[in-house]
Motif scaffolding. Structure first.
Motif, mmCIF file in Angstrom:
data_model
loop_
_atom_site.group_PDB
_atom_site.id
_atom_site.type_symbol
_atom_site.label_atom_id
_atom_site.label_comp_id
_atom_site.label_asym_id
_atom_site.label_seq_id
_atom_site.Cartn_x
_atom_site.Cartn_y
_atom_site.Cartn_z
ATOM 1 N N UNK A 243 0.831 -1.200 0.000
ATOM 2 C CA UNK A 243 0.000 0.000 0.000
ATOM 3 C C UNK A 243 0.872 1.260 0.000
ATOM 4 N N UNK A 244 1.963 1.208 0.733
ATOM 5 C CA UNK A 244 2.880 2.347 0.745
ATOM 6 C C UNK A 244 3.472 2.561 -0.641
ATOM 7 N N UNK A 245 3.851 1.472 -1.290
ATOM 8 C CA UNK A 245 4.381 1.573 -2.656
ATOM 9 C C UNK A 245 3.309 2.095 -3.603
ATOM 10 N N UNK A 246 2.079 1.631 -3.429
ATOM 11 C CA UNK A 246 0.984 2.148 -4.257
ATOM 12 C C UNK A 246 0.860 3.661 -4.110
ATOM 13 N N UNK A 247 0.960 4.134 -2.877
ATOM 14 C CA UNK A 247 0.884 5.577 -2.656
ATOM 15 C C UNK A 247 2.001 6.320 -3.355
ATOM 16 N N UNK A 248 3.189 5.743 -3.345
ATOM 17 C CA UNK A 248 4.313 6.363 -4.042
ATOM 18 C C UNK A 248 4.069 6.410 -5.547
ATOM 19 N N UNK A 249 3.474 5.354 -6.079
ATOM 20 C CA UNK A 249 3.144 5.333 -7.510
ATOM 21 C C UNK A 249 2.148 6.444 -7.840
ATOM 22 N N UNK A 250 1.088 6.555 -7.032
ATOM 23 C CA UNK A 250 0.075 7.578 -7.271
ATOM 24 C C UNK A 250 0.666 8.981 -7.231
ATOM 25 N N UNK A 251 1.646 9.196 -6.348
ATOM 26 C CA UNK A 251 2.172 10.549 -6.120
ATOM 27 C C UNK A 251 2.974 11.085 -7.289
ATOM 28 N N UNK A 252 3.375 10.222 -8.219
ATOM 29 C CA UNK A 252 4.206 10.656 -9.349
ATOM 30 C C UNK A 252 3.385 10.771 -10.629
ATOM 31 N N UNK A 253 3.898 11.539 -11.543
ATOM 32 C CA UNK A 253 3.241 11.735 -12.840
ATOM 33 C C UNK A 253 3.577 10.580 -13.774
ATOM 34 N N UNK A 254 2.530 9.939 -14.293
ATOM 35 C CA UNK A 254 2.713 8.829 -15.227
ATOM 36 C C UNK A 254 2.011 9.071 -16.555
ATOM 37 N N UNK A 255 1.184 10.124 -16.611
ATOM 38 C CA UNK A 255 0.391 10.363 -17.818
ATOM 39 C C UNK A 255 0.520 11.818 -18.256
ATOM 40 N N UNK A 256 1.087 12.021 -19.432
ATOM 41 C CA UNK A 256 1.147 13.358 -20.015
ATOM 42 C C UNK A 256 0.148 13.425 -21.166
ATOM 43 N N UNK A 257 -0.091 14.608 -21.742
ATOM 44 C CA UNK A 257 -1.082 14.722 -22.817
ATOM 45 C C UNK A 257 -0.828 13.784 -23.996
ATOM 46 N N UNK A 258 0.441 13.574 -24.338
ATOM 47 C CA UNK A 258 0.744 12.688 -25.462
ATOM 48 C C UNK A 258 0.259 11.265 -25.173
ATOM 49 N N UNK A 259 0.570 10.749 -23.999
ATOM 50 C CA UNK A 259 0.138 9.388 -23.658
ATOM 51 C C UNK A 259 -1.381 9.309 -23.549
ATOM 52 N N UNK A 260 -1.978 10.318 -22.956
ATOM 53 C CA UNK A 260 -3.427 10.320 -22.789
ATOM 54 C C UNK A 260 -4.145 10.439 -24.136
ATOM 55 N N UNK A 261 -3.505 11.057 -25.108
ATOM 56 C CA UNK A 261 -4.131 11.205 -26.424
ATOM 57 C C UNK A 261 -4.261 9.874 -27.144
ATOM 58 N N UNK A 262 -3.544 8.870 -26.670
ATOM 59 C CA UNK A 262 -3.546 7.561 -27.338
ATOM 60 C C UNK A 262 -4.354 6.508 -26.569
ATOM 61 N N UNK A 263 -5.176 6.962 -25.644
ATOM 62 C CA UNK A 263 -6.035 6.016 -24.934
ATOM 63 C C UNK A 263 -6.892 5.242 -25.935
ATOM 64 N N UNK A 264 -6.955 3.941 -25.743
ATOM 65 C CA UNK A 264 -7.559 3.048 -26.723
ATOM 66 C C UNK A 264 -8.931 2.568 -26.256
ATOM 67 N N UNK A 265 -9.989 3.066 -26.905
ATOM 68 C CA UNK A 265 -11.352 2.639 -26.582
ATOM 69 C C UNK A 265 -12.191 2.715 -27.849
ATOM 70 N N UNK A 266 -13.111 1.776 -27.989
ATOM 71 C CA UNK A 266 -13.979 1.759 -29.170
ATOM 72 C C UNK A 266 -15.091 2.787 -29.054
ATOM 73 N N UNK A 267 -15.519 3.071 -27.838
ATOM 74 C CA UNK A 267 -16.638 3.973 -27.620
ATOM 75 C C UNK A 267 -16.216 5.291 -27.017
ATOM 76 N N UNK A 268 -16.909 5.706 -25.991
ATOM 77 C CA UNK A 268 -16.682 7.012 -25.378
ATOM 78 C C UNK A 268 -15.581 6.953 -24.320
ATOM 79 N N UNK A 269 -14.888 8.060 -24.179
ATOM 80 C CA UNK A 269 -13.918 8.232 -23.096
ATOM 81 C C UNK A 269 -14.440 9.366 -22.225
#
Length: 424
Positions: free
Chosen positions: A304-330
């Motif tokens: 859980x402590x490691x999970x919190x550390x993961x959450x606290x950092x940035x993992x998604x920038x606009x470029x990565x988010x622009x490539x979210x893969x879904x057939x329908x709505x986001x």
């Protein structure tokens, strides 16, 4: 079609009256007594006791208003008719609540997941479905083809399926089939190497792989993938995999890891600004976000402590988010008063992502933002009934950002009954 004021006054007044006020809001969420579901040894869970309590409060205040009208010499015919109809619909609701509560214990599949990256896990997968208590197998046997695309819900940090009951059960009450997963670290027996693997990786990749493998091994060809809080990082990571082609709609509730917060700031925001400052002052939030599922929860572990550390950092920038893969709505949804998600930054980041997405291919499904005015980090749990109602409506507006007042989102199934048009 909105009802006339003379017809809608009574239910609207009851909606206001069943909301706890003052000291009652702090000390009591109006839960019914802890009793067993008839014909079972299952005790009703806190979220379902809250829902039943809301129904009882509605009955109480309707009767009080009818007595008041009688004392004033006013006509009570329409009020009595509404009470009679509400009673009939509420009886069915109470049956549905008990059925869903049972399914959290009885409608559970053990899904084995094993890869070189995540190791081996056996994860409980809860299926909620009011259409048929026998699930899809019974529907298939009767020759009924189920065209619904189920929701697959990933909850907050290290949660088990029971802890996401407020959200998942509201989706099921709205007529959806819902699958609810548990994090490996929430289980009584966590593989010894899971913490080491997550600690070495320190991204959402392993949790996302567990979710993808669970969906595949459960035989789910297409899902509406929904994540809340830490679950948003998990589902966005899963949707970043161009080879994972099973997502219809992607629903992100309170997106995390779109900025660097740092561990100290995250824990301050979560435990003080969201926790102590809100949970201590709101009994309903405590029930839905803390007490529900606590008896099934594993004690705090290093993961859980490691999970919190993961959450606290940035993992998604606009470029990565622009490539979210879904057939329908986001659909990206967040509260304007969330201590965890900066609404202004979230709007900017996802706006940039949407522009990159459409520049790359105008035929790409756009990213739709929903801002919930007055919503804090736990609004998807507290106002899940209203959220399910919103999700059932197709997004038809050309507007990129939709703003919703939190008070518009019902916090109980009883309020949803009071809000929806009557059949009389």
């Amino acid at each position: 079609m909105p009802q006339e004021k003379s017809e809608s006054y009574f239910p609207e007044e009851i909606k206001k009256l069943i909301e706890p006020n003052g000291l009652e809001r702090v000390t009591s969420a109006g839960l019914t007594r802890e009793t067993r579901i008839p014909g079972t040894d299952i005790k009703r869970d806190p979220v379902f006791r809250f829902e039943r309590g809301q129904i009882l409060r509605a009955y109480k205040h309707m009767r009080e208003q009818i007595r008041l009208s009688s004392a004033q010499g006013a006509d009570q015919e329409s009020q009595r008719a509404y009470l009679s109809e509400f009673r009939e619909r509420a009886r069915q609701l109470e049956k549905d609540l008990d059925e869903l509560n049972k399914q959290f214990y009885s409608n559970v599949r053990q899904i084995e997941v094993e890869t070189s990256s995540v190791g081996r896990h056996v994860l409980p997968l809860v299926e909620l479905d009011l259409r048929s208590s026998g699930g899809q197998e019974k529907a298939d046997a009767e020759g009924e083809k189920d065209e619904r695309i189920p929701y697959f819900v990933v909850g907050g940090i290290g949660t088990n399926a029971h802890e996401t009951a407020a959200l998942a059960s509201s989706l099921a009450l709205a007529g959806n089939k819902v699958y609810v997963s548990s994090y490996p670290e929430s289980l009584p027996q966590v593989p010894k190497d899971w913490g080491e693997r997550v600690g070495q990786n320190r991204t959402y990749a392993l949790h996302a792989e567990v979710v993808k493998e669970t969906i595949k091994n459960a035989g789910l060809e297409r899902v509406n993938l929904m994540g809340f809080s830490m679950g948003t990082g998990v589902v966005m990571e899963a949707a970043s995999d161009k080879n994972f082609d099973r997502i219809q709609d992607l629903v992100v509730l309170e997106p995390v890891s779109i900025e660097d917060k740092g561990v100290v700031k995250l824990f301050y925001d979560f435990f003080w600004r969201q926790g102590a400052m809100r949970f201590l002052l709101n009994a309903e939030q405590r029930v839905k976000a803390l007490e529900q599922g606590r008896s099934q929860s594993k004690s705090l572990s290093p993961v859980f402590i490691t999970d919190g550390q993961i959450i606290s950092h940035k993992h998604f920038d606009p470029e990565k988010l622009s490539r979210l893969n879904a057939h329908g709505e986001i659909k990206i949804m967040f509260g304007t008063e969330s201590p965890i998600v900066d609404a202004a930054k979230a709007t900017q980041i996802f706006s940039e992502a949407n522009q990159l997405r459409l520049d790359r291919d105008p035929q790409n499904p756009p990213i739709h933002l929903y801002k919930v005015n007055g919503g804090d980090h736990s609004w998807p749990l507290v106002n899940a009934a209203g959220l399910a109602y919103i999700l059932a409506e197709p997004h038809e507006s050309d507007e990129y950002v939709t703003t919703i007042d939190r008070e518009y989102l019902e916090n109980s199934a009883a309020k949803a009954l009071l809000s929806r048009p009557t059949t009389a």
